[in-house]
Write a protein that holds these residues in place. Structure first.
Motif, PDB file in Angstrom:
ATOM      1  N   GLY A   1      16.926 -12.632  -2.472  1.00  9.13           N
ATOM      2  CA  GLY A   1      16.206 -12.993  -1.276  1.00  9.13           C
ATOM      3  C   GLY A   1      15.174 -14.072  -1.527  1.00  9.13           C
ATOM      4  O   GLY A   1      14.937 -14.499  -2.664  1.00  9.13           O
ATOM      5  N   THR A   2      14.527 -14.520  -0.445  1.00  7.78           N
ATOM      6  CA  THR A   2      13.465 -15.519  -0.533  1.00  7.78           C
ATOM      7  C   THR A   2      12.222 -14.888  -1.157  1.00  7.78           C
ATOM      8  O   THR A   2      11.867 -13.752  -0.830  1.00  7.78           O
ATOM      9  CB  THR A   2      13.128 -16.041   0.865  1.00  7.78           C
ATOM     10  OG1 THR A   2      14.315 -16.507   1.484  1.00  7.78           O
ATOM     11  CG2 THR A   2      12.117 -17.182   0.780  1.00  7.78           C
ATOM     12  N   LYS A   3      11.550 -15.635  -2.054  1.00  6.11           N
ATOM     13  CA  LYS A   3      10.343 -15.110  -2.697  1.00  6.11           C
ATOM     14  C   LYS A   3       9.141 -15.276  -1.785  1.00  6.11           C
ATOM     15  O   LYS A   3       8.146 -15.928  -2.095  1.00  6.11           O
ATOM     16  CB  LYS A   3      10.121 -15.806  -4.033  1.00  6.11           C
ATOM     17  CG  LYS A   3      11.163 -15.455  -5.077  1.00  6.11           C
ATOM     18  CD  LYS A   3      10.839 -16.078  -6.411  1.00  6.11           C
ATOM     19  CE  LYS A   3      11.859 -15.678  -7.463  1.00  6.11           C
ATOM     20  NZ  LYS A   3      11.577 -16.278  -8.778  1.00  6.11           N
ATOM     21  N   ARG A   4       9.265 -14.722  -0.626  1.00  9.60           N
ATOM     22  CA  ARG A   4       8.200 -14.759   0.371  1.00  9.60           C
ATOM     23  C   ARG A   4       8.276 -13.491   1.201  1.00  9.60           C
ATOM     24  O   ARG A   4       9.355 -13.064   1.596  1.00  9.60           O
ATOM     25  CB  ARG A   4       8.378 -15.995   1.260  1.00  9.60           C
ATOM     26  CG  ARG A   4       7.384 -16.048   2.412  1.00  9.60           C
ATOM     27  CD  ARG A   4       7.768 -17.131   3.402  1.00  9.60           C
ATOM     28  NE  ARG A   4       6.864 -17.151   4.536  1.00  9.60           N
ATOM     29  CZ  ARG A   4       7.036 -17.871   5.633  1.00  9.60           C
ATOM     30  NH1 ARG A   4       8.110 -18.641   5.724  1.00  9.60           N
ATOM     31  NH2 ARG A   4       6.156 -17.825   6.617  1.00  9.60           N
ATOM     32  N   ARG A   5       7.159 -12.877   1.441  1.00 10.99           N
ATOM     33  CA  ARG A   5       7.139 -11.669   2.264  1.00 10.99           C
ATOM     34  C   ARG A   5       6.733 -12.022   3.685  1.00 10.99           C
ATOM     35  O   ARG A   5       6.152 -13.089   3.951  1.00 10.99           O
ATOM     36  CB  ARG A   5       6.172 -10.630   1.681  1.00 10.99           C
ATOM     37  CG  ARG A   5       4.742 -11.071   1.615  1.00 10.99           C
ATOM     38  CD  ARG A   5       3.826  -9.886   1.363  1.00 10.99           C
ATOM     39  NE  ARG A   5       4.106  -9.245   0.101  1.00 10.99           N
ATOM     40  CZ  ARG A   5       3.490  -9.506  -1.056  1.00 10.99           C
ATOM     41  NH1 ARG A   5       2.570 -10.470  -1.097  1.00 10.99           N
ATOM     42  NH2 ARG A   5       3.776  -8.855  -2.150  1.00 10.99           N
ATOM     43  N   VAL A   6       6.997 -11.124   4.590  1.00  9.51           N
ATOM     44  CA  VAL A   6       6.576 -11.289   5.980  1.00  9.51           C
ATOM     45  C   VAL A   6       5.057 -11.138   6.035  1.00  9.51           C
ATOM     46  O   VAL A   6       4.508 -10.151   5.553  1.00  9.51           O
ATOM     47  CB  VAL A   6       7.266 -10.252   6.891  1.00  9.51           C
ATOM     48  CG1 VAL A   6       6.727 -10.352   8.324  1.00  9.51           C
ATOM     49  CG2 VAL A   6       8.762 -10.464   6.875  1.00  9.51           C
ATOM     50  N   GLY A   7       4.373 -12.143   6.611  1.00  9.57           N
ATOM     51  CA  GLY A   7       2.919 -12.119   6.677  1.00  9.57           C
ATOM     52  C   GLY A   7       2.254 -12.763   5.474  1.00  9.57           C
ATOM     53  O   GLY A   7       1.038 -12.637   5.315  1.00  9.57           O
TER      54      GLY A   7
ATOM     55  N   LEU B   1      -2.480 -10.729  -0.389  1.00 10.86           N
ATOM     56  CA  LEU B   1      -1.809  -9.660  -1.120  1.00 10.86           C
ATOM     57  C   LEU B   1      -1.080  -8.695  -0.192  1.00 10.86           C
ATOM     58  O   LEU B   1      -0.283  -7.882  -0.649  1.00 10.86           O
ATOM     59  CB  LEU B   1      -2.823  -8.879  -1.968  1.00 10.86           C
ATOM     60  CG  LEU B   1      -3.456  -9.620  -3.135  1.00 10.86           C
ATOM     61  CD1 LEU B   1      -4.560  -8.780  -3.768  1.00 10.86           C
ATOM     62  CD2 LEU B   1      -2.397  -9.961  -4.170  1.00 10.86           C
ATOM     63  N   ASP B   2      -1.405  -8.751   1.105  1.00 12.72           N
ATOM     64  CA  ASP B   2      -0.804  -7.821   2.066  1.00 12.72           C
ATOM     65  C   ASP B   2       0.390  -8.464   2.740  1.00 12.72           C
ATOM     66  O   ASP B   2       0.576  -9.681   2.725  1.00 12.72           O
ATOM     67  CB  ASP B   2      -1.835  -7.399   3.112  1.00 12.72           C
ATOM     68  CG  ASP B   2      -3.007  -6.663   2.464  1.00 12.72           C
ATOM     69  OD1 ASP B   2      -2.747  -5.908   1.507  1.00 12.72           O
ATOM     70  OD2 ASP B   2      -4.154  -6.852   2.921  1.00 12.72           O
TER      71      ASP B   2
ATOM     72  N   GLY C   1       0.816  -1.209   0.000  1.00 15.71           N
ATOM     73  CA  GLY C   1       0.000   0.000   0.000  1.00 15.71           C
ATOM     74  C   GLY C   1       0.849   1.257   0.000  1.00 15.71           C
ATOM     75  O   GLY C   1       2.064   1.231   0.263  1.00 15.71           O
ATOM     76  N   HIS C   2       0.193   2.385  -0.300  1.00 15.67           N
ATOM     77  CA  HIS C   2       0.842   3.698  -0.298  1.00 15.67           C
ATOM     78  C   HIS C   2       0.079   4.606   0.644  1.00 15.67           C
ATOM     79  O   HIS C   2      -1.032   4.311   1.084  1.00 15.67           O
ATOM     80  CB  HIS C   2       0.844   4.315  -1.706  1.00 15.67           C
ATOM     81  CG  HIS C   2       1.658   3.552  -2.697  1.00 15.67           C
ATOM     82  ND1 HIS C   2       3.027   3.584  -2.715  1.00 15.67           N
ATOM     83  CD2 HIS C   2       1.297   2.718  -3.704  1.00 15.67           C
ATOM     84  CE1 HIS C   2       3.486   2.821  -3.691  1.00 15.67           C
ATOM     85  NE2 HIS C   2       2.436   2.276  -4.312  1.00 15.67           N
TER      86      HIS C   2
END
Length: 436
Positions: free
Chosen positions: A339-345, A300-301, A251-252
């Motif tokens: 980096g790993t193709k995974r985000r936090v959350g 998506l978040d 988000g922005h």
């Protein structure tokens, strides 16, 4: 004599001359040349002369029988001509009387035709007058109709103009009222954003205090595209380690800023609770805490994050990248750390099952580590208004590395401004340059 029969007259004259000179044979030959064409003539003198010449020729030859016969033919022809003349005269006289009666009949017919023609003329004149009257009436009607239409259109145009003026005045008043309302709302939103900016800046560590012992020439370039940003950074010394975080929330604007505040709170709490943990352990803990705190978080978040733990005494660092990449500069070589193709959350299967990968680096004095969010690689600019991408960012970093360490932050900002030009910034930009 008839001029159309000149040849016959000449033959007859020549024949008489031959008789007078005694050349009977020549005279008869000439008379034979005339032949039966004498019956074509209606001339008394010619016919009697023709047969008398034949009679004279036969007398001279002593053939009195033929001479008498020629005399009888002459008399017969003469009688025929006289009878023809008498009959013609009678016919002429009868024709004269017939013509008089015919003329009277013709005169009567002419008088009837004249009367009929006079009546026809009157009808034609009356018809023409009717047509002229109709045409004039039509043009008079058209002129009157056009005048009425002109007056009606002028009245309608006047009424329409008055209506439009009233409508424009009403809409102008409404627009002014709406504009004032929007302006007040924008002022409220701007004041709210400014207040959120002060809160965010109050939570973010000061940019200049990133210069820890052993990292004196490090810098942070933080440039939000709006008043508040979804990008955030965090650093602190915990025990013997320096922990640095570079993150980009989904988000922005205000939503992104709220997510970034949650992320900073979690990073600060987890790092202080586990001071001697490596970057992978810290990243996993932050991920678990975020999922526990926000169980309804969309797939998506989340937060893209780079987490670095540096031990300046042992000159080693470990780095964990969640959907982020980093660039490491050593001995004139620029290495790209994926980096790993995974985000936090992240809740998307099977991505969320991937382990966060940790890189361990033993660095030497003079090496550099650059952490960044995607705002810099997605930056539009250049001569063809294209994205900078990682290739262009590497070129900028090479120029930065060629500059003195105390000037590298200014060189980085100058290169970014040069690339943007008049295009301007299109995303939040966050770059952390660690000069080891």
């Amino acid at each position: 004599y008839d001029p159309y029969y000149t040849k016959e007259h000449l033959y007859l004259t020549h024949a008489w001359l031959s008789v007078e000179t005694g050349d009977v044979n020549k005279a008869m030959l000439l008379l034979d040349g005339i032949g039966d064409q004498t019956r074509l003539f209606g001339f008394y003198d010619f016919v009697t002369a023709y047969y008398h010449c034949y009679e004279r020729c036969y007398d001279l030859k002593g053939d009195h029988v033929k001479a008498i016969k020629c005399m009888e033919l002459s008399n017969h022809v003469v009688d025929s001509i006289v009878n023809d003349h008498t009959r013609q005269r009678t016919d002429d006289l009868e024709g004269t009387y017939l013509d008089d009666s015919t003329i009277l009949g013709h005169k009567a017919q002419l008088m009837e035709q004249e009367v009929a023609l006079s009546k026809l003329r009157k009808k034609v004149v009356i018809g023409l007058l009717v047509v002229v009257v109709l045409v004039l009436g039509y043009y008079v009607f058209r002129i009157a109709y056009r005048r009425r239409e002109k007056v009606r259109k002028a009245r309608l145009s006047k009424d329409m103009n008055e209506f439009l003026e009233r409508e424009v005045a009403r809409q102008t008043e409404e627009l002014m009222r709406q504009s004032a309302l929007i302006r007040n709302r924008n002022n409220d939103i701007m004041l709210s954003q400014l207040y959120a900016q002060r809160i965010q800046h109050g939570i973010l560590p000061p940019l200049e205090k990133v210069k820890f012992k052993g990292l004196e020439n490090s810098f942070v370039i933080f440039s939000p595209i709006e008043t508040v940003s979804g990008d955030f950074y965090w650093y602190d010394r915990v025990g013997d380690n320096i922990v640095i975080c570079c993150a980009d929330s989904s988000g922005h604007g205000v939503p992104g800023a709220m997510m970034s505040m949650v992320g900073m709170t979690l990073v600060s709490e987890v790092v202080r609770r586990k001071p001697n943990s490596d970057s992978a352990d810290l990243m996993n803990t932050i991920n678990d805490e975020l999922l526990r705190m926000m169980p309804d978080l969309s797939w998506l978040d989340g937060i893209n994050m780079s987490l670095v733990v540096i031990n300046t005494a042992r000159k080693e660092l470990n780095i964990t990248l969640a959907r982020h990449n980093a660039l490491y500069y050593s001995n004139g070589e620029l290495d790209y750390i994926r980096g790993t193709k995974r985000r936090v959350g992240d809740r998307l299967k099977p991505v969320c099952d991937r382990k966060f990968q940790m890189y361990h680096i033993e660095y030497e004095e003079g090496d550099s580590l650059y952490l960044y969010t995607d705002g810099i690689t997605e930056l539009f600019g250049g001569e063809r208004a294209e994205k900078l991408k990682i290739t262009g960012f590497k070129k900028i970093l090479k120029r930065v590395e060629e500059a003195p360490v105390e000037m590298r932050e200014q060189v980085m900002k100058a290169c970014i401004n040069e690339w943007c030009g008049e295009t301007g910034q299109n995303d939040d930009i966050l770059i952390i340059g660690l000069q080891l």
